[in-house]
Structures are given as structure tokens and as C-alpha cells.
Design a protein around this motif. Structure first.
Motif, PDB file in Angstrom:
ATOM      1  N   MET A 221       0.852  -1.186   0.000  1.00  0.00           N
ATOM      2  CA  MET A 221       0.000   0.000   0.000  1.00  0.00           C
ATOM      3  C   MET A 221       0.888   1.236   0.000  1.00  0.00           C
ATOM      4  O   MET A 221       1.836   1.343   0.775  1.00  0.00           O
ATOM      5  CB  MET A 221      -0.922  -0.011   1.230  1.00  0.00           C
ATOM      6  N   ASP A 222       0.562   2.215  -0.886  1.00  0.00           N
ATOM      7  CA  ASP A 222       1.418   3.396  -0.985  1.00  0.00           C
ATOM      8  C   ASP A 222       1.255   4.269   0.261  1.00  0.00           C
ATOM      9  O   ASP A 222       0.350   4.095   1.083  1.00  0.00           O
ATOM     10  CB  ASP A 222       1.127   4.166  -2.264  1.00  0.00           C
ATOM     11  N   GLN A 223       2.146   5.239   0.363  1.00  0.00           N
ATOM     12  CA  GLN A 223       2.215   6.064   1.566  1.00  0.00           C
ATOM     13  C   GLN A 223       0.926   6.868   1.795  1.00  0.00           C
ATOM     14  O   GLN A 223       0.480   7.038   2.938  1.00  0.00           O
ATOM     15  CB  GLN A 223       3.411   7.025   1.453  1.00  0.00           C
ATOM     16  N   LEU A 224       0.319   7.362   0.699  1.00  0.00           N
ATOM     17  CA  LEU A 224      -0.891   8.155   0.853  1.00  0.00           C
ATOM     18  C   LEU A 224      -2.015   7.335   1.497  1.00  0.00           C
ATOM     19  O   LEU A 224      -2.733   7.810   2.387  1.00  0.00           O
ATOM     20  CB  LEU A 224      -1.357   8.700  -0.502  1.00  0.00           C
ATOM     21  N   LYS A 225      -2.159   6.091   1.060  1.00  0.00           N
ATOM     22  CA  LYS A 225      -3.184   5.227   1.650  1.00  0.00           C
ATOM     23  C   LYS A 225      -2.904   4.991   3.128  1.00  0.00           C
ATOM     24  O   LYS A 225      -3.815   5.024   3.968  1.00  0.00           O
ATOM     25  CB  LYS A 225      -3.256   3.887   0.910  1.00  0.00           C
ATOM     26  N   LEU A 226      -1.625   4.740   3.444  1.00  0.00           N
ATOM     27  CA  LEU A 226      -1.249   4.538   4.856  1.00  0.00           C
ATOM     28  C   LEU A 226      -1.586   5.771   5.684  1.00  0.00           C
ATOM     29  O   LEU A 226      -2.118   5.661   6.798  1.00  0.00           O
ATOM     30  CB  LEU A 226       0.238   4.220   4.961  1.00  0.00           C
ATOM     31  N   ASP A 227      -1.298   6.909   5.133  1.00  0.00           N
ATOM     32  CA  ASP A 227      -1.568   8.147   5.858  1.00  0.00           C
ATOM     33  C   ASP A 227      -3.073   8.343   6.082  1.00  0.00           C
ATOM     34  O   ASP A 227      -3.501   8.774   7.163  1.00  0.00           O
ATOM     35  CB  ASP A 227      -1.003   9.342   5.089  1.00  0.00           C
ATOM     36  N   ILE A 228      -3.873   8.024   5.073  1.00  0.00           N
ATOM     37  CA  ILE A 228      -5.327   8.204   5.196  1.00  0.00           C
ATOM     38  C   ILE A 228      -5.911   7.207   6.187  1.00  0.00           C
ATOM     39  O   ILE A 228      -6.803   7.543   6.980  1.00  0.00           O
ATOM     40  CB  ILE A 228      -6.002   8.095   3.821  1.00  0.00           C
ATOM     41  N   VAL A 229      -5.397   5.963   6.180  1.00  0.00           N
ATOM     42  CA  VAL A 229      -5.849   4.970   7.166  1.00  0.00           C
ATOM     43  C   VAL A 229      -5.540   5.465   8.577  1.00  0.00           C
ATOM     44  O   VAL A 229      -6.389   5.397   9.479  1.00  0.00           O
ATOM     45  CB  VAL A 229      -5.200   3.597   6.900  1.00  0.00           C
ATOM     46  N   SER A 230      -4.328   5.971   8.777  1.00  0.00           N
ATOM     47  CA  SER A 230      -3.956   6.510  10.092  1.00  0.00           C
ATOM     48  C   SER A 230      -4.841   7.700  10.463  1.00  0.00           C
ATOM     49  O   SER A 230      -5.268   7.845  11.618  1.00  0.00           O
ATOM     50  CB  SER A 230      -2.482   6.924  10.089  1.00  0.00           C
ATOM     51  N   PHE A 231      -5.114   8.520   9.466  1.00  0.00           N
ATOM     52  CA  PHE A 231      -5.966   9.688   9.690  1.00  0.00           C
ATOM     53  C   PHE A 231      -7.375   9.268  10.120  1.00  0.00           C
ATOM     54  O   PHE A 231      -7.946   9.822  11.076  1.00  0.00           O
ATOM     55  CB  PHE A 231      -6.015  10.531   8.417  1.00  0.00           C
ATOM     56  N   LEU A 232      -7.933   8.275   9.438  1.00  0.00           N
ATOM     57  CA  LEU A 232      -9.276   7.800   9.779  1.00  0.00           C
ATOM     58  C   LEU A 232      -9.307   7.175  11.167  1.00  0.00           C
ATOM     59  O   LEU A 232     -10.274   7.344  11.923  1.00  0.00           O
ATOM     60  CB  LEU A 232      -9.763   6.789   8.730  1.00  0.00           C
ATOM     61  N   GLU A 233      -8.245   6.444  11.516  1.00  0.00           N
ATOM     62  CA  GLU A 233      -8.178   5.855  12.851  1.00  0.00           C
ATOM     63  C   GLU A 233      -8.121   6.944  13.922  1.00  0.00           C
ATOM     64  O   GLU A 233      -8.728   6.815  14.996  1.00  0.00           O
ATOM     65  CB  GLU A 233      -6.972   4.931  12.951  1.00  0.00           C
ATOM     66  N   SER A 234      -7.421   8.012  13.626  1.00  0.00           N
ATOM     67  CA  SER A 234      -7.329   9.103  14.602  1.00  0.00           C
ATOM     68  C   SER A 234      -8.651   9.853  14.732  1.00  0.00           C
ATOM     69  O   SER A 234      -8.914  10.492  15.761  1.00  0.00           O
ATOM     70  CB  SER A 234      -6.222  10.077  14.187  1.00  0.00           C
ATOM     71  N   ARG A 235      -9.477   9.775  13.701  1.00  0.00           N
ATOM     72  CA  ARG A 235     -10.758  10.473  13.700  1.00  0.00           C
ATOM     73  C   ARG A 235     -11.933   9.546  14.035  1.00  0.00           C
ATOM     74  O   ARG A 235     -13.096   9.917  13.886  1.00  0.00           O
ATOM     75  CB  ARG A 235     -11.002  11.088  12.312  1.00  0.00           C
ATOM     76  N   LYS A 236     -11.596   8.351  14.490  1.00  0.00           N
ATOM     77  CA  LYS A 236     -12.613   7.329  14.730  1.00  0.00           C
ATOM     78  C   LYS A 236     -13.714   7.816  15.670  1.00  0.00           C
ATOM     79  O   LYS A 236     -14.897   7.642  15.402  1.00  0.00           O
ATOM     80  CB  LYS A 236     -11.967   6.061  15.286  1.00  0.00           C
TER      81      LYS A 236
END
Length: 381
Positions: A1-16
Motif C-alpha cells: 500500500m502506498d504512503q498516501l493510503k497509509l496516511d489516510i488509514v492513520s488519519f481515519l483511525e485518529s478520527r474514529k
């Protein structure tokens, strides 16, 4: 998975927590008791989506199928009342997650593919959930049909046992009475009403034979023979003549010559009499001119077709689809077994029996295979 996807997954987890708070304000809960279950399902959906988001298509499908099957009971997707809520609440979760993705600090051109991939992932999960639910319902419908069929068979078995024991006891004295009436008529031809009495006894014997055939315990003392359908219909016409007079019904016959059938003559007689009696019963209830028309002919492949039509009322389409099933009847005192027995007999002779009906005619069509023995003899001559 590219870096942008990783960043968005982390972002969504932080906004859970924020996503969930908005989600909880918009979801629909079936009952108060279901609140905790719905929240747990939402958390599961969130975790599944983030993991599925990182997978390629082939691995994604395998994962979603597996997770749907493993969590089916937990998600309660087998319950009709809850399934619609699952789909609605899942779509609310999808919308809230996509709203957060759209807020990610990057250009739209960069996040658009990720946005689309996340949306498609959630849609795919809902597809497998819906597909799983549909499969469960199809299995339940098939199981219900199977149970219904077994119930019909159980009823027929019980009916067979009852009629077989009762009718056997009833037939013996009836045979004796019939024999002595015939003897009386031969010794005293001047006695009135003897023909009527004999005719009624014949009809009673016919009904008894019908029940015995249904019970499947009656082994008729008969063999497969080659017989003339023309002669058989002559005999039947004489047999039903009093009933036709009583009901004021006209019988018309249009038969080709030399129609031969290979089979059990008494069983075919049973079928024809039953179909004609049914027609007479229907026509008795109407005040207009009543006609029964019997047409017999050979097809190009030498199959025999016999059409028995009557001018009675049109049979509704929904009834035509079930008219040959056991216990289906339009008569107030009918058993719904006559046509079922007829179809069984015709199919036993490798033939077909079906019904068509319109505003002018209701027609029962019998199609029987060629009587090859007679055809062969004719060709040799």
C-alpha cells in the motif's frame, strides 16, 4: 500500500471517535435493546473497512467473503427485520468516513483515487452481506418447499391408508349388490328404474376405484394391452348418457378413425370419465347452453391427442398453475384428488395432461405416445 493510503488509514483511525459520534446521531435502531449490538456492528464495520481498504481485489474478495460468513450470526444478517437496518446504518458509516477523507489535507486530485477505492470497498462489503443474506433466504424458501412437499406426501400416505382399509370393506358388499341387480334385470326386464340403479352403482364403483388408485395399494388385475380409443369412448358415452340427460349437457365427438393406445385400459377409462364428470359438474351450475366436445387425432409423429373441452366458465390463471396438485379443488364438496390421479395415470403412460382455459372453452388435453405395435401391424399390411 502506498504512503498516501497509509496516511489516510492513520488519519481515519485518529478520527474514529468523531466519526462514530456523528454516525450514532444518524443511525436507526430497531429497538432499544438493540442499541449496544448496533454500536458493536459499527465498530466491526469500521475495522473491516480499514483492513479491506489495504487489500488488492482478489485478496479483498476472499477477505470480505470470509469475514461475512464468520460474522453472519454476530451481524444478524439472517433476520429480515434487522437486515434493512444493517444496510442503512452501514451506508451512514460509509458517508461519514468519506466525509473525513475529503477533509484530508491534500489536493483533491491526489486523494480522489483513494476516495473512490474506499467507497468501492464498502460497497463491495455490502454486496457480499446482501448476497449472503439472499442465499440464506433462498435456502429457507427451499426448505419450506421441501417441508410443504413432505406434508403433502404425509397427507397422501395417511389418506391412502384410510381409504384403502375403508374402501376395501365397502367394495365387497357393493359388488354383491351390483351382481344381484344385474341378475334381477335379466330375469325381470320389465322392472322399472333398473338401468338407473345400475348406472348409479357403476358410478359408485368408479369413485371407489379412484380412491384405490390414489392409495397405491390396489393392484389391479390387468395387463398392458393395445385397445381402441374410439371403442372406449363409445362405451364411456353410453355409461355417462343418463348423467348428460340429467344435466342437460350435449356431447359432441370428433374422432379420427383407428386411434389406438397401448396401456392399461381401465386406468385410461378412469381418466376420461373423471374429466368428463368434472365438466358435467361445472356445466350443471350454468343456465346457458352447455356442450362437451371431445376431439381426437394423430399428430405427425403418430402421438395421440385427445382434447376434452367444455363451455363452462374460464378457470383463473392462478388456479391453472395448481389445478393438478392434490387437495386443490373449486368444488364445495370436492376432495381435490381427481385431476391429481388423472395426471399420475397419464404420466405413468409416458404422456402429458394439461389444461387451457379462456372465455369460450376450457380444454383438458391428453397426449399419449404412439401405439407402435398397431402402427407396425398397419405398415406391414
Amino acid at each position: 500500500m502506498d504512503q498516501l493510503k497509509l496516511d489516510i488509514v492513520s488519519f481515519l483511525e485518529s478520527r474514529k471517535e468523531i466519526i462514530f459520534e456523528r454516525w450514532k446521531e444518524k443511525i436507526i435502531i430497531p429497538t432499544e435493546n438493540d442499541y449496544k449490538k448496533v454500536i458493536l456492528r459499527g465498530e466491526l464495520l469500521f475495522e473491516v473497512m480499514l483492513h479491506a481498504f489495504s487489500l488488492e481485489k482478489e485478496a479483498l474478495d476472499q477477505y470480505l467473503i470470509k469475514i461475512t460468513s464468520e460474522n453472519a450470526e454476530y451481524l444478524k444478517i439472517n433476520e429480515t427485520t434487522n437486515f434493512s437496518y444493517i444496510i442503512y446504518n452501514a451506508n451512514i458509516a460509509k458517508n461519514e468516513m468519506l466525509i473525513e477523507v475529503s477533509k484530508y489535507h491534500s489536493s483533491w486530485e491526489e486523494i480522489r483515487p483513494v476516495y473512490i477505492k474506499l467507497s468501492e470497498t464498502i460497497d463491495r462489503f455490502l454486496f457480499y452481506v446482501t448476497n449472503y443474506y439472499t442465499s440464506l433466504k433462498d435456502e429457507q424458501i427451499e426448505e419450506t418447499k421441501h417441508t410443504s412437499k413432505n406434508n403433502h406426501e404425509d397427507r397422501l400416505t395417511l389418506l391412502g391408508q384410510m381409504t384403502s382399509s375403508f374402501v376395501h370393506e365397502f367394495r365387497n358388499p357393493l359388488t354383491t349388490v351390483h351382481g344381484f341387480v344385474q341378475l334381477l334385470r335379466s330375469e325381470n326386464p320389465e322392472l322399472p328404474y333398473m338401468d338407473i340403479i345400475l348406472n348409479e352403482l357403476e358410478q359408485l364403483k368408479f369413485r371407489i376405484t379412484q380412491f384405490l388408485m390414489l392409495s397405491r395399494k390396489e393392484v389391479l388385475n390387468q395387463e398392458v394391452t393395445l385397445f381402441s380409443l374410439n371403442e372406449l369412448l363409445d362405451q364411456i358415452a353410453s355409461f355417462i348418457y343418463p348423467k348428460l340427460l340429467e344435466a342437460n349437457v350435449e356431447l359432441e365427438r370428433e374422432l379420427e378413425d383407428n386411434l389406438y393406445v397401448t396401456g392399461y385400459i381401465e386406468e385410461i377409462r378412469q381418466v376420461l370419465i373423471n374429466i368428463i364428470f368434472n365438466a358435467i359438474d361445472v356445466l350443471t351450475e350454468q343456465m346457458t347452453s352447455s356442450v362437451i366436445k371431445i376431439k381426437g387425432y394423430l399428430t405427425e409423429d403418430h402421438s395421440i391427442v385427445l382434447e376434452t373441452s367444455n363451455t363452462g366458465p374460464k378457470i383463473p390463471e392462478q388456479l391453472l398453475n395448481t389445478i393438478f396438485e392434490p387437495f386443490v379443488t373449486t368444488k364445495k364438496t370436492g376432495t381435490g384428488l381427481g385431476l391429481y390421479v388423472c395426471k399420475e395415470i397419464i404420466e405413468k403412460h409416458n404422456g402429458q395432461l394439461y389444461c387451457t382455459s379462456d372465455d369460450e372453452w376450457t380444454t383438458f388435453t391428453i397426449k399419449l405416445p404412439p401405439a407402435e405395435t398397431k402402427n407396425d401391424e398397419t405398415r406391414e399390411d
